[in-house]
Write a protein that holds these residues in place. Structure first.
Motif, PDB file in Angstrom:
ATOM      1  N   ILE A  79       0.462  -1.430   0.026  1.00  0.00           N
ATOM      2  CA  ILE A  79      -0.151   0.238   0.139  1.00  0.00           C
ATOM      3  C   ILE A  79       0.730   1.399  -0.243  1.00  0.00           C
ATOM      4  O   ILE A  79       1.445   1.929   1.174  1.00  0.00           O
ATOM      5  CB  ILE A  79      -0.918   0.144   1.144  1.00  0.00           C
ATOM      6  N   TRP A  80       1.226   1.926  -1.185  1.00  0.00           N
ATOM      7  CA  TRP A  80       1.883   3.092  -1.691  1.00  0.00           C
ATOM      8  C   TRP A  80       1.335   4.054  -0.903  1.00  0.00           C
ATOM      9  O   TRP A  80       0.570   4.718  -1.644  1.00  0.00           O
ATOM     10  CB  TRP A  80       2.596   3.050  -2.349  1.00  0.00           C
ATOM     11  N   LEU A  81       1.018   4.661   0.573  1.00  0.00           N
ATOM     12  CA  LEU A  81       0.213   6.000   1.186  1.00  0.00           C
ATOM     13  C   LEU A  81       1.051   7.178  -0.187  1.00  0.00           C
ATOM     14  O   LEU A  81       0.280   8.266  -0.049  1.00  0.00           O
ATOM     15  CB  LEU A  81       0.312   5.717   2.547  1.00  0.00           C
ATOM     16  N   ASP A  82       2.259   6.921  -0.472  1.00  0.00           N
ATOM     17  CA  ASP A  82       2.779   8.069  -1.462  1.00  0.00           C
ATOM     18  C   ASP A  82       2.260   8.168  -2.402  1.00  0.00           C
ATOM     19  O   ASP A  82       3.042   9.793  -3.032  1.00  0.00           O
ATOM     20  CB  ASP A  82       3.901   8.309  -0.757  1.00  0.00           C
ATOM     21  N   SER A  83       1.778   7.427  -2.933  1.00  0.00           N
ATOM     22  CA  SER A  83       1.606   7.757  -4.315  1.00  0.00           C
ATOM     23  C   SER A  83      -0.024   8.388  -4.607  1.00  0.00           C
ATOM     24  O   SER A  83      -1.613   7.015  -3.661  1.00  0.00           O
ATOM     25  CB  SER A  83       1.060   5.954  -4.915  1.00  0.00           C
TER      26      SER A  83
END
Length: 631
Positions: free
Chosen positions: A284-288
């Motif tokens: 889960i790439w929260l910075d994307s």
């Protein structure tokens, strides 16, 4: 008044052979005062005696811990909210109980006071290999094919395979069966080791099923000649069904957080009557921004009927956070909190569980298992906004009612395949090879401690004995599901890559593959409405192109006849160069790439087949047929 209550409580407990400590007595007195039991003290004492777990008492003495558990049990029996709270328990790796196998009594004994330092001693390292070997050996000795007949008339001599200790090979002749750990002590020479000695071994070039790496426990068949065991067959140790292991262990809780009998009965009814959903998402790439958009779309779909829990596995950033950028993770989790707060039902009823990934910042030692939880400094503000959130270790254990679930986030497929010393066969998918190796060795990671470091004192947290009800491996490989005798293993794949996730039905114990892709849904109606128009346009374009090709062909034949011979020579030279480049590329390909390209995918069934495709970026039609678009 307190003195009279103490006398009455002491007398009631002494009649059944129990005594109370001062802290336990104080807790009972406070309970009487806070809830107004002054007139019915006898009724409260009867409730305590009815729900008190006497098996956990030390010399029939009631302490504060026993009373607290008793009061908690009484409260859960009288409250539906308490039942839901007890239904889900998260156990981090550092709270996992440690058991050792006693070869004399043939029983597992719990180690209460083992060394809990992250920096273990040399004895801790040797205990790692000893416990792993004994765990497999005690299982093989009970297996029917390795059990010696009691009477000669019961079985034929050829019906079982006796395991020969390595120290007994010297001077023995004929075909033998051995069990040991593969190791490399000298360069380009494999050894097999047990608890007493080691011998050289020649390994055959292939194996029917499994990924064999250094540090894997195997059973080999062959002959011992001139100081070397010549193996003509290599196999993984036989697996043991979960029910058989539980029957042997009886009341031993090797998983942790087993509820009391009264609570367990209530949780069994709750599990059957209420079909909850648990979602599993990995990477889960929260910075994307695009990943957050897909999460927003996912939460909107479950807002009306929120899931019981959502397990989010790292990595939580697209690239590792280094050189002072770790504090960006705090901002990313705040963005996730804002997203969750948009959906009141999910915020109120759904439990969020966060498992760190390989590159998430959890301390100075990033690559050692078990991986510590994400530090509180990054998630303190998030937890204040989302109270129903738990940040745990990697791996971790989850107990849902009567089900035991193990979560592990690592790219195991690529790592195990890269370190294989025997070429796996092509008769099943690579994911099945991986799971067979994990199940047979009863351990999440069979790699060497140099390739995948593990805290020696907490290696038992990676154990898979007995096999759990559900094993979730967060891998970048494509989704797969495999079931073996009561244990369901699955991979949700990478959410940030193809927006894949898995929904698990707790009552039916089934998983569903899903994709969170709103574009497919929006395009369905457009494709259906414009299907006829596109077909008509295609037919018109084909007719026009055929006429143009005919006219152009006749012109080119007339005008380009003198140049044909020179062009043919150029084409031949180009084809020759391209062929030479292809041959050179094929020679440079490594074993991993070749085997992954050659692996064939088979449909899933209950008999050791898996519905998946290879680990490349192209999905097979079988996988696409099992991917249900969200909604």
């Amino acid at each position: 008044m307190d003195i009279q209550w103490k006398k009455q409580i002491t007398k009631s407990f002494s009649l059944v052979g129990l005594s109370t400590k001062a802290d336990a007595m104080k807790l009972i007195i406070n309970k009487i005062k806070s809830e107004g039991h002054e007139t019915n003290i006898a009724l409260l004492i009867d409730e305590i005696l009815k729900h008190l777990d006497k098996n956990q008492l030390n010399n029939n003495i009631i302490d504060q811990i026993a009373i607290e558990k008793c009061f908690k049990l009484i409260e859960s029996l009288n409250s539906s909210d308490a039942i839901e709270k007890d239904a889900l328990k998260v156990i981090d790796a550092f709270d996992s109980p440690l058991f050792t196998y006693d070869t004399n009594t043939k029983q597992f004994l719990k180690c209460e006071n083992f060394e809990k330092s992250l920096h273990g001693s040399s004895k801790s390292k040797s205990d790692v290999y000893r416990r792993r070997y004994q765990m497999v050996l005690q299982r093989i000795e009970r297996a029917e094919s390795f059990s010696a007949p009691v009477l000669q008339s019961d079985k034929n001599k050829g019906d079982y395979q006796a395991i020969t200790p390595l120290s007994s090979l010297l001077g023995s002749y004929g075909r033998k069966h051995i069990l040991g750990t593969i190791s490399v002590i000298e360069e380009d020479q494999f050894y097999i080791e047990d608890l007493n000695t080691k011998v050289k071994i020649e390994i055959p070039p292939d194996i029917e099923i499994g990924l064999i790496t250094i540090n894997t426990i195997i059973r080999a068949s062959g002959e011992y000649l001139e100081g070397t065991f010549i193996a003509d067959k290599i196999e993984l140790p036989p697996k043991e069904e979960r029910e058989i292991s539980l029957k042997l262990l009886q009341n031993i809780d090797m998983f942790g957080e087993r509820p009391q009998k009264k609570t367990l009965e209530q949780l069994e009814r709750y599990e059957k009557e209420v079909d909850n959903t648990i979602l599993f998402l990995s990477d889960i790439w929260l910075d994307s921004e695009r990943v957050r958009e897909r999460l927003d779309y996912l939460f909107s779909g479950y807002e009306e009927y929120p899931p019981f829990a959502i397990v989010l596995m790292g990595n939580f950033t697209e690239h590792p956070l280094i050189n002072g950028t770790q504090y960006d993770l705090k901002k990313n989790f705040n963005l996730l909190a804002t997203l969750i707060l948009k959906y009141p039902n999910i915020h109120k009823f759904t439990q969020f569980i966060f498992v760190p990934g390989p590159t998430d910042p959890t301390g100075s030692l990033l690559n050692i298992l078990p991986k510590l939880p994400i530090p509180n400094v990054f998630v303190k503000e998030f937890q204040s906004k989302i109270p129903k959130s738990i940040f745990t270790t990697n791996p971790c254990r989850i107990r849902y009612c009567t089900q035991e679930i193990i979560i592990f986030r690592d790219d195991l497929t690529n790592k195990m395949r890269r370190h294989c010393i025997i070429q796996p066969s092509n008769n099943c998918h690579i994911s099945q090879h991986l799971l067979e190796s994990i199940w047979s060795n009863s351990h999440l990671c069979n790699l060497t401690l140099e390739d995948k470091p593990i805290y020696w004192n907490y290696d038992h947290s990676m154990s898979l004995y007995p096999l759990p009800d559900l094993l979730v491996i967060g891998d970048k490989a494509l989704q797969y599901e495999h079931s073996y005798c009561g244990t369901l293993s699955m991979n949700p794949s990478s959410f940030s890559t193809d927006y894949s996730f898995i929904s698990y039905s707790t009552a039916r114990r089934e998983c569903g593959f899903s994709k969170c892709d709103p574009n497919n849904i929006n395009n369905e109606s457009d494709e259906d409405d414009g299907e006829m128009e596109e077909e008509n346009k295609d037919e018109m374009i084909i007719d026009e192109n055929e006429e143009r090709l005919k006219s152009n062909k006749s012109k080119k034949i007339k005008n380009a006849q003198p140049e044909i011979n020179s062009l043919e020579d150029d084409y031949e030279a180009i084809d020759q160069l391209e062929n030479e480049e292809l041959i050179q590329e094929e020679n440079e390909d490594d074993i991993v790439a070749n085997s992954d390209n050659e692996t064939s995918s088979k449909p899933f069934d209950a008999n050791n087949n898996i519905d998946s495709s290879d680990d490349e970026g192209i999905e097979s039609p079988l996988v696409e047929s099992n991917h249900d678009d969200f909604f």
